[in-house]
Design an enzyme around this catalytic site. Structure first.
Site, PDB file in Angstrom:
ATOM      1  N   LYS A  22       0.836  -1.207   0.000  1.00  0.00           N
ATOM      2  CA  LYS A  22       0.000   0.000   0.000  1.00  0.00           C
ATOM      3  C   LYS A  22       0.872   1.258   0.000  1.00  0.00           C
ATOM      4  CE  LYS A  22      -1.744   1.803   3.918  1.00  0.00           C
ATOM      5  NZ  LYS A  22      -1.638   3.246   4.151  1.00  0.00           N
ATOM      6  N   ASN A  23       1.853   1.300   0.897  1.00  0.00           N
ATOM      7  CA  ASN A  23       2.613   2.547   1.027  1.00  0.00           C
ATOM      8  C   ASN A  23       3.501   2.819  -0.177  1.00  0.00           C
ATOM      9  OD1 ASN A  23       1.367   3.094   3.421  1.00  0.00           O
ATOM     10  ND2 ASN A  23       3.061   2.402   4.717  1.00  0.00           N
ATOM     11  N   ARG A  99      -4.645  10.982   3.802  1.00  0.00           N
ATOM     12  CA  ARG A  99      -3.471  11.833   3.999  1.00  0.00           C
ATOM     13  C   ARG A  99      -2.467  11.742   2.854  1.00  0.00           C
ATOM     14  NH1 ARG A  99      -1.202  14.434   8.080  1.00  0.00           N
ATOM     15  NH2 ARG A  99       0.780  14.011   7.086  1.00  0.00           N
ATOM     16  N   CYS A 123      -4.833  13.637  12.512  1.00  0.00           N
ATOM     17  CA  CYS A 123      -5.480  12.358  12.224  1.00  0.00           C
ATOM     18  C   CYS A 123      -5.436  11.524  13.482  1.00  0.00           C
ATOM     19  CB  CYS A 123      -4.837  11.656  11.042  1.00  0.00           C
ATOM     20  SG  CYS A 123      -3.370  10.752  11.469  1.00  0.00           S
ATOM     21  N   ARG A 128      -0.015  15.415  12.587  1.00  0.00           N
ATOM     22  CA  ARG A 128       0.921  15.023  11.517  1.00  0.00           C
ATOM     23  C   ARG A 128       1.158  16.203  10.596  1.00  0.00           C
ATOM     24  NH1 ARG A 128      -1.057   9.150   9.533  1.00  0.00           N
ATOM     25  NH2 ARG A 128       0.931   9.059   8.461  1.00  0.00           N
ATOM     26  N   ILE A 130       2.935  18.957   7.901  1.00  0.00           N
ATOM     27  CA  ILE A 130       3.594  18.774   6.592  1.00  0.00           C
ATOM     28  C   ILE A 130       4.676  19.831   6.368  1.00  0.00           C
ATOM     29  CG2 ILE A 130       1.644  17.607   5.477  1.00  0.00           C
ATOM     30  CD1 ILE A 130       1.241  20.377   3.971  1.00  0.00           C
ATOM     31  N   ASP A 131       5.118  20.447   7.482  1.00  0.00           N
ATOM     32  CA  ASP A 131       6.124  21.500   7.343  1.00  0.00           C
ATOM     33  C   ASP A 131       7.379  21.037   6.610  1.00  0.00           C
ATOM     34  OD1 ASP A 131       6.327  19.925   9.731  1.00  0.00           O
ATOM     35  OD2 ASP A 131       7.961  21.220  10.395  1.00  0.00           O
ATOM     36  N   LEU A 132       7.774  19.787   6.819  1.00  0.00           N
ATOM     37  CA  LEU A 132       9.005  19.308   6.171  1.00  0.00           C
ATOM     38  C   LEU A 132       8.810  19.121   4.663  1.00  0.00           C
ATOM     39  CD1 LEU A 132      10.154  16.688   8.848  1.00  0.00           C
ATOM     40  CD2 LEU A 132      10.971  19.033   8.539  1.00  0.00           C
ATOM     41  N   ASP A 317       4.606   1.134  11.869  1.00  0.00           N
ATOM     42  CA  ASP A 317       3.459   0.414  11.313  1.00  0.00           C
ATOM     43  C   ASP A 317       3.363  -1.039  11.804  1.00  0.00           C
ATOM     44  OD1 ASP A 317       2.282   2.437   9.938  1.00  0.00           O
ATOM     45  OD2 ASP A 317       3.019   1.861   7.960  1.00  0.00           O
ATOM     46  N   ILE A 339       7.778   7.654  16.749  1.00  0.00           N
ATOM     47  CA  ILE A 339       7.419   8.381  15.523  1.00  0.00           C
ATOM     48  C   ILE A 339       6.148   9.216  15.717  1.00  0.00           C
ATOM     49  CG2 ILE A 339       6.970   8.167  13.031  1.00  0.00           C
ATOM     50  CD1 ILE A 339       9.714   7.059  13.707  1.00  0.00           C
ATOM     51  N   ARG A 409      -8.679  -0.263   3.932  1.00  0.00           N
ATOM     52  CA  ARG A 409      -7.717   0.709   3.398  1.00  0.00           C
ATOM     53  C   ARG A 409      -6.368   0.048   3.132  1.00  0.00           C
ATOM     54  NH1 ARG A 409      -6.276   4.598   7.349  1.00  0.00           N
ATOM     55  NH2 ARG A 409      -4.736   4.952   5.759  1.00  0.00           N
TER      56      ARG A 409
HETATM   57  C1  UD1 Z   1       5.067   7.423   8.709  1.00  0.00           C
HETATM   58  C2  UD1 Z   1       6.131   6.395   8.958  1.00  0.00           C
HETATM   59  C3  UD1 Z   1       5.964   5.348   7.905  1.00  0.00           C
HETATM   60  C4  UD1 Z   1       4.535   4.803   7.968  1.00  0.00           C
HETATM   61  C5  UD1 Z   1       3.500   5.907   7.879  1.00  0.00           C
HETATM   62  C6  UD1 Z   1       2.072   5.422   8.108  1.00  0.00           C
HETATM   63  C7  UD1 Z   1       8.427   6.665   9.758  1.00  0.00           C
HETATM   64  C8  UD1 Z   1       9.682   7.454   9.684  1.00  0.00           C
HETATM   65  N1  UD1 Z   1       7.434   7.025   8.938  1.00  0.00           N
HETATM   66  O1  UD1 Z   1       5.249   7.970   7.405  1.00  0.00           O
HETATM   67  O2  UD1 Z   1       6.899   4.309   8.125  1.00  0.00           O
HETATM   68  O3  UD1 Z   1       4.314   3.882   6.945  1.00  0.00           O
HETATM   69  O4  UD1 Z   1       3.782   6.880   8.846  1.00  0.00           O
HETATM   70  O5  UD1 Z   1       1.906   4.976   9.410  1.00  0.00           O
HETATM   71  O6  UD1 Z   1       8.333   5.703  10.499  1.00  0.00           O
HETATM   72  N2  UD1 Z   1       6.925  15.159  10.507  1.00  0.00           N
HETATM   73  C9  UD1 Z   1       6.981  16.502  10.705  1.00  0.00           C
HETATM   74  N3  UD1 Z   1       6.753  17.330   9.630  1.00  0.00           N
HETATM   75  C10 UD1 Z   1       6.482  16.853   8.391  1.00  0.00           C
HETATM   76  C11 UD1 Z   1       6.421  15.473   8.197  1.00  0.00           C
HETATM   77  C12 UD1 Z   1       6.651  14.647   9.284  1.00  0.00           C
HETATM   78  O7  UD1 Z   1       7.220  16.977  11.810  1.00  0.00           O
HETATM   79  O8  UD1 Z   1       6.286  17.657   7.469  1.00  0.00           O
HETATM   80  C13 UD1 Z   1       7.169  14.233  11.647  1.00  0.00           C
HETATM   81  C14 UD1 Z   1       5.972  13.364  11.939  1.00  0.00           C
HETATM   82  O9  UD1 Z   1       5.056  13.965  12.809  1.00  0.00           O
HETATM   83  C15 UD1 Z   1       6.608  12.130  12.530  1.00  0.00           C
HETATM   84  C16 UD1 Z   1       7.930  12.023  11.777  1.00  0.00           C
HETATM   85  O10 UD1 Z   1       8.188  13.340  11.270  1.00  0.00           O
HETATM   86  O11 UD1 Z   1       6.886  12.323  13.898  1.00  0.00           O
HETATM   87  C17 UD1 Z   1       7.937  11.030  10.644  1.00  0.00           C
HETATM   88  O12 UD1 Z   1       6.809  11.293   9.805  1.00  0.00           O
HETATM   89  P1  UD1 Z   1       6.727  10.834   8.274  1.00  0.00           P
HETATM   90  O13 UD1 Z   1       7.744   9.799   8.004  1.00  0.00           O
HETATM   91  O14 UD1 Z   1       6.685  12.007   7.416  1.00  0.00           O
HETATM   92  O15 UD1 Z   1       5.290  10.222   8.249  1.00  0.00           O
HETATM   93  P2  UD1 Z   1       4.685   9.420   7.094  1.00  0.00           P
HETATM   94  O16 UD1 Z   1       5.251   9.778   5.768  1.00  0.00           O
HETATM   95  O17 UD1 Z   1       3.223   9.490   7.307  1.00  0.00           O
END
Ligand code: UD1
Length: 431
Positions: A22-23, A99, A123, A128, A130-132, A317, A339, A409
């Site tokens: 899925k991912n 998302r 969520c 969660r 999206i700043d990064l 996950d 995480i 999902r």
């Molecule tokens: C994350 C998991 C991924 C999993 C998915 C669904 C990690 C590193 N990532 O991916 O394995 O499949 O959830 O459960 O294990 N963050 C920020 N700002 C951003 C983006 C992320 O602060 O713009 C933080 C998040 O809050 C989190 C961390 O960075 O604490 C990692 O997030 P990210 O890897 O981006 O999340 P997903 O891509 O959803």
């Protein structure tokens, strides 16, 4: 609404096929937006999220054609063609429900020179942000504005410049977004502290098949030399290592013996190492064209100390599924979720089935109990729902798991796969 009914206690044994990831699917599909040529994806799992993403691509103007596959087959082949983008907007209604929609931001911006994507908001598993994603896109030349709950992104002069960005925290989604956007930038981009998840490797390989130039695939430093245009490609989605890990836990918790077919054991290192430490026997087996892993429970489960971490660490996950398994271990386990701050929503539900779990901040102490008992339960997210299925498989009596749409999902035909290896499980509709 549908529920899953399980009468627990059956030992699971046999072969269980693993679907496409899925991912990976949800980052390969938006990659199709980068070119006006077709991208054919094989082994795309049949999941609600994949269908949802297909609808979003259709709204942006891409066509999605499903190749005739037999209804009995798992997965299918879909050709996505984004000849012309007729819209550059991902609206709130879609992003809020799914998302992963945020992953159209990079490709649409790169392709069309502008994009408007709703901010996803929170969520069930926590805040969660999206700043990064935004900072990384800015670093390769995007101009961003926030207005009315949307990100409005522009590429000055119509094309991103490329640039350098070092992630302060590893982010899977943000790495995917920036890699896609950088693939067709005017210059070269260098992404440091990039996520190294196998799904990102899969995305990079697909982009390379489409003509992208990417160095450092599989490492935390990706160098992407932008090309003028990408071309048509056919690509097979990698096996779902999380689905495979979930069913490995099903073998372990039922004292069973499952051979998971079509998996890549190499991508599952931390999961398989943790299972081995818990006393489960894990052996890679040859399986025709693809790989396989045989997972055999051997005696009582041993407790574990586990902390979630970016790949190659133990995946967030997999945390909920391991927790379910460890409720029946011979001693106390300690799980730490690094995480997401709120990913223990399954704990009160597992407790209702007799589990002994204490959560303090990001750490959960799971004291093994002699047995679980079936109960009506519900979960708020995908992996949490799976942990309740696992608990139900091992529990005495009947468990009914509500809100099946979470499972739909991310698990392709779960009840069919589990009943084929001996589970007493069915989907019931309450009308
Ligand atoms: C994350 C998991 C991924 C999993 C998915 C669904 C990690 C590193 N990532 O991916 O394995 O499949 O959830 O459960 O294990 N963050 C920020 N700002 C951003 C983006 C992320 O602060 O713009 C933080 C998040 O809050 C989190 C961390 O960075 O604490 C990692 O997030 P990210 O890897 O981006 O999340 P997903 O891509 O959803």
């Amino acid at each position: 609404m549908d529920r899953i009914l399980i009468r627990g206690g059956n030992r699971l044994a046999g072969r269980l096929p693993i679907s496409g990831a899925k991912n990976a699917a949800l980052t390969l599909m938006p990659a199709a937006l980068l070119t006006d040529q077709p991208l054919t994806l094989r082994n795309l799992p049949r999941l609600a999220d994949v269908d949802g993403f297909g609808h979003l691509l259709n709204q942006l103007g891409a066509s999605t054609a499903v190749e005739g596959t037999s209804p009995a087959a798992f997965g299918r082949t879909v050709t996505i063609r984004a000849g012309d983008l007729t819209s550059t907007e991902a609206p709130y209604d879609i992003v809020r429900k799914m998302r992963a929609s945020i992953l159209v931001l990079g490709p649409v911006l790169a392709r069309a020179g502008s994009a408007r994507v709703s901010l996803p908001g929170g969520c069930a598993i926590g805040n969660r942000p999206i700043d990064l994603h935004l900072k990384a896109l800015e670093a390769i030349g995007a101009e961003l504005e926030m207005a009315a709950g949307y990100v409005e992104a522009r590429a000055p002069s119509g094309r991103l410049s490329g640039g350098k960005y070092r992630f302060p925290v590893v982010s899977v989604g943000a790495t995917e977004n920036v890699v896609m956007a950088a693939a067709t930038a005017r210059g070269t981009s260098c992404i440091e502290n990039a996520a190294r998840e196998p799904e990102i490797v899969d995305l990079c390989r697909c982009l390379v098949a489409m003509g992208a130039r990417i160095e450092g695939i599989g490492t935390d430093r990706l160098e992407i030399e932008g090309v003028d245009a990408l071309r048509a490609a056919t690509y097979s989605v990698m096996p779902d290592r999380i689905e495979a890990g979930s069913y490995a836990c099903a073998a372990a918790i039922t004292g069973g013996d499952l051979t998971l077919t079509g998996v890549d054991a190499e991508d599952m290192g931390a999961t398989l190492a943790a299972l081995t430490e818990a006393g489960v026997v894990v052996e890679p087996v040859a399986d025709g064209q693809g790989g396989g892993v045989r997972v055999t429970a051997a005696g009582p489960l041993r407790p574990l100390t586990l902390s979630t971490a970016p790949y190659p660490g133990f995946a967030t996950d997999m945390q909920a599924q391991f927790m379910a398994m460890l409720t029946l271990a011979d001693g106390a386990s300690v799980l730490t979720e690094t995480i997401f701050e709120n990913r223990y929503m399954h704990v009160p539900e597992l407790a209702r089935m007799g589990a002994d779990i204490t959560v303090s901040g990001r750490t959960a102490v799971v004291r093994g109990v002699a047995g679980l008992t079936g109960a009506p339960v519900m979960a708020t997210d995908l992996r949490a729902s799976m942990s309740l299925i696992l608990a139900g498989l091992a529990a005495e009596g009947e468990t009914s798991v509500a809100r099946v749409y979470h499972l739909d999902r991310g698990y392709e035909r779960l009840e069919e796969k589990l009943s084929a290896v001996g589970a007493d499980i069915e989907r019931v509709s309450d009308g």
